[in-house]
Design a protein around this motif. Sequence first.
Motif, PDB file in Angstrom:
ATOM      1  N   ASP A   1      39.799  63.480  19.707  1.00  0.00           N
ATOM      2  CA  ASP A   1      38.900  62.442  20.197  1.00  0.00           C
ATOM      3  C   ASP A   1      37.509  62.996  20.469  1.00  0.00           C
ATOM      4  OD1 ASP A   1      38.944  59.521  21.188  1.00  0.00           O
ATOM      5  OD2 ASP A   1      37.852  60.606  22.735  1.00  0.00           O
TER       6      ASP A   1
ATOM      7  N   SER B   1      40.177  59.084  16.454  1.00  0.00           N
ATOM      8  CA  SER B   1      39.196  59.149  17.523  1.00  0.00           C
ATOM      9  C   SER B   1      38.565  57.780  17.739  1.00  0.00           C
ATOM     10  CB  SER B   1      38.099  60.159  17.163  1.00  0.00           C
ATOM     11  OG  SER B   1      37.042  60.115  18.095  1.00  0.00           O
TER      12      SER B   1
ATOM     13  N   ASP C   1      47.313  60.399  24.617  1.00  0.00           N
ATOM     14  CA  ASP C   1      48.600  59.922  24.130  1.00  0.00           C
ATOM     15  C   ASP C   1      49.513  59.710  25.320  1.00  0.00           C
ATOM     16  OD1 ASP C   1      47.857  60.225  21.387  1.00  0.00           O
ATOM     17  OD2 ASP C   1      48.175  62.379  21.586  1.00  0.00           O
TER      18      ASP C   1
ATOM     19  N   HIS D   1      45.497  55.240  23.260  1.00  0.00           N
ATOM     20  CA  HIS D   1      44.245  55.666  23.878  1.00  0.00           C
ATOM     21  C   HIS D   1      44.071  54.999  25.226  1.00  0.00           C
ATOM     22  CE1 HIS D   1      42.109  57.891  20.654  1.00  0.00           C
ATOM     23  NE2 HIS D   1      42.822  57.132  19.850  1.00  0.00           N
TER      24      HIS D   1
ATOM     25  N   GLY E   1      40.587  66.476  23.900  1.00  0.00           N
ATOM     26  CA  GLY E   1      41.864  66.925  24.449  1.00  0.00           C
ATOM     27  C   GLY E   1      41.898  67.137  25.945  1.00  0.00           C
TER      28      GLY E   1
ATOM     29  N   ARG F   1      43.935  63.701  23.817  1.00  0.00           N
ATOM     30  CA  ARG F   1      43.954  63.745  22.350  1.00  0.00           C
ATOM     31  C   ARG F   1      42.857  64.689  21.868  1.00  0.00           C
ATOM     32  NH1 ARG F   1      44.873  58.478  18.795  1.00  0.00           N
ATOM     33  NH2 ARG F   1      46.981  58.959  19.486  1.00  0.00           N
TER      34      ARG F   1
END
Length: 955
Positions: A29, A528, A12, A2, A34, A26
């Motif tokens: 999250d 997350s 990532d 993160h 994303g 991500r």
Amino acid sequence: MHNAYSNCCGLDIGVKNGKVVGVRGRATDRVNKGRLGPKGLHGWKAIHSPDRLKYPLVRRNGRLERASWDEAMNLIVAKSKELQNHLTNHSIAFYTSGQLFLEEYYALALVGKAGLHTLHMDGNTRLCTATAAASMRESFGSDGQPGSYADIDYTECLFLVGHNMAATQTVLWSRVLDRLAGPNPPQLVVVDPRLSETARKATLHLAPRVGTNLALLNGIQYLMFKNDWIDHDYVSKHVVGLEGLKATVSDYNPKTVEHITGVPAEELEKAARIIGTSKSLLSTALQGVYQSNQATASACQINNINLLRGMIGKPGCGILQMNGQPTAQNNREAGCDGEFPGFRNHKNPNHIADLARLWNIEPIQVPHWNEPTHVQNLLNYIESGSVRMFWISGTNPLVSLPNLPRVRDLLTRPELFVVCQDIYLTETAAIADVVLPAAQWAEKTGCFTNADRTVHISHKAVDPPGEAKSDLDIFLDYARRMGFKDKDGKDLLPWTKPEEVFEAWKKLSAGRPCDYTGLSYELLTGGSGIQWPCNAEHPRGKERLYTDGVFFTDIDYCESFGHDLETGAPLSKAQFEAMNPAGRAILKACHYLPPMDEPDEEFPLRLSTGRKIHQFHTRTKTGRTALQKACPEPEVRISETDAARFGVSDGEMVVVRSRKGAVELKCRVGRIAEGQVFIPFHFGYWDSHDGRARAANELTFDRWDPVSKQPLFKSGAVCIEKITQPDQHDAAEAAHVRIPEQQSVTLSKVATQDAVKAATATEDLTIRQRKLDVWLGETYEGALALLGIYETLIPSIVHDPEIESGLRVMHRLADDMRAKLEPQLAKYENKDKKKEERGGNEVDEHGHHSMRRAHALRDALFPCSDNNDGDDGNNETTPGPRRTQYQVLETLQALVVFLAHIQSMVAALVPTAQALWDEGFVEAVESAQTCLSRMRAWAAHLVEMRGPQTLLVPF
């Protein structure tokens, strides 16, 4: 893995052959789902920049040269101990960032507050989020954002004040755009002097004059009261201060507000109607509020608006006093800038005792005698010579601080020892005495928290280049070399891994608003981020604060007792108690005051500085990526009307001048209100090749908000000068806008050679004498003079038994004070300094008559008294003629003034005694303070009691 930029997005990291090769957002999250903005997508490319700092550097013969870690750290420790010996720990100061991890801030907090026991620690969060924290302390009792980013998905009304979200938080802005383009779009009210990208999408755009936010927000509240857009049930149960706020905003009708702000009355009424009638309301603020005139007062009015509507702690309803950096929240939580760790109140003895217990040190060693020193005062102390070591980590003050000419002068002074801990050779690192190469976010492990309290973990993905180390390892190394111990002789910072620091932090956060006790590295990994508080009651975090209408304002729990919003003076516990918040929010009111540096004929335009979407702060990282091509240079934006007035056109080079300095920039015309000027603050000189002065802070003033102490970057007056000569650089030379010599992009520090510098610095340290004994001696002399006053006053008003009886008590109190101070004077008297007999007319090296001011003031206040130097309290007096009641009143008033003089002397000694960690001295001066409070109360009561009869009845 993160990480993020200014929004703290989850992403990532792709690694190949030990190198970062890409990132992706991500999808799981809660913050970004994303998505990544320009900085998140491209910022990682700076990790492998060829000009990364890889090895420690030490200045030798005026140049920075490669050194070993032992050599660099031993030099820092030797300088630290030399200063400790000669100038005390309070000559060492730290200035940090909003870029480190939670664990690193907490280690630094212990280095400063538990190792060196000093308050001299601030961060560049002072420049961007200090007002956010201050406003929440004022309104809610503690730092901690009430709202959640998820509220954007539910709200019917977004109120953005001084917050150009499209440029500062692109991922969050994408969620707003989703709502605006979808079913049931929210109404969007934007306050911004510029026609920003955010303002272009607004339902209603209000463009006030720079520096007039408070008047505008008072005007909205005026209309809310007028139209009864108030949730009376909520306010009656959960809020205090309603009548005071209503009285204050009653002066701000729409026409008055239009005159102050330039916002048409009908637009103000429309905005108030939208805000006052929407079924839900999410309000946000950023630098357009925080860096402007009356910043904290304005931010508090945003809090007020939501409180008046009862729209807090509910889905779609809340307040986000935004952060400007990815880890600014952690800096505040850990106590590396204007706060104490865990949002503790330095005026609450139980909070200080709690810190002492957790750190296993004595309570008196926890520095709590004042609020932590803000950076402008640190600069003042550097200027006066009382701060001689300045450790800068992860920030670039030679571009980011206001009034750069002064900052350059101070940080390049030969006697100042500068340590700079960074990832590149910034403008600041180039003038340092020691440069420490630091690891970047992907090269170390740690946690970070964003503006809606979401905690992420960032795992180490690659090794740092060369010998670079994490900031945590650097601080731990310094602590070990300095030998910091707890009261049992154990290492004060015993950790070797970030997870150990995180576990220690969890213990410190327990029971506080920012409770992390339910979090762990394991829980934060792989999914997350999670919001705090996260504990047994909220094992998966808590999305919104104050859902039950209970705020952090209990007197034993709150982080602060608040401040006077106009003067900045802190409120006492008694003043806070008088408001009786007891878990209710506080409506803080304040009248509008014009900015100090208003435009005039010579400087007719208002200056505002700010961000561009593709750059971040001073471009330390973004300037080394493809983002630089999208925003390669600074520009000044002015209105079409002002462009015509000054005869300049779009794309033309112009000189922008303030009362502090001048820069040469390209001019951009349009999308800003008349009379306003905007310049991005990102650009300094590390990559400048044409010699032009271009840093926005060449123009800005070192003025700050009275409460948050945040600099007022969005204020000041400037003029635009057209360059008429064919050769632009000749014109710039004539306009005196070349890069200052101190900021030339070389490794040379503007200073003497090392040998001369070292000799000068050592001599300066050894010849200094502190002034404690002078001040303490003057306070003691005041007590002696007070004894004489009481004995002289007795015969002057001998026919009044009440006063005569009271004076006998006052004499005893004064003698108690003298007795308490006398052994402290003997303890701290400068034995090397030749003194005349106490009570004599000593003159120090500055020509100050240090021991006679109390007697001179006594003689001036009591000219008719028999002042035969009753210094020992035993002089004999002869009763004088009987005084009239008016003369008695004058005498009592003179006593009040004299007592105030001594009390102000003692007021300086109380925190001084705490800073010496001398419990006996603290007890003595606190006892003196109590005696003086009783004496002042007695004298003031007599003045009040005798005033009406004496002043009204003729005689």
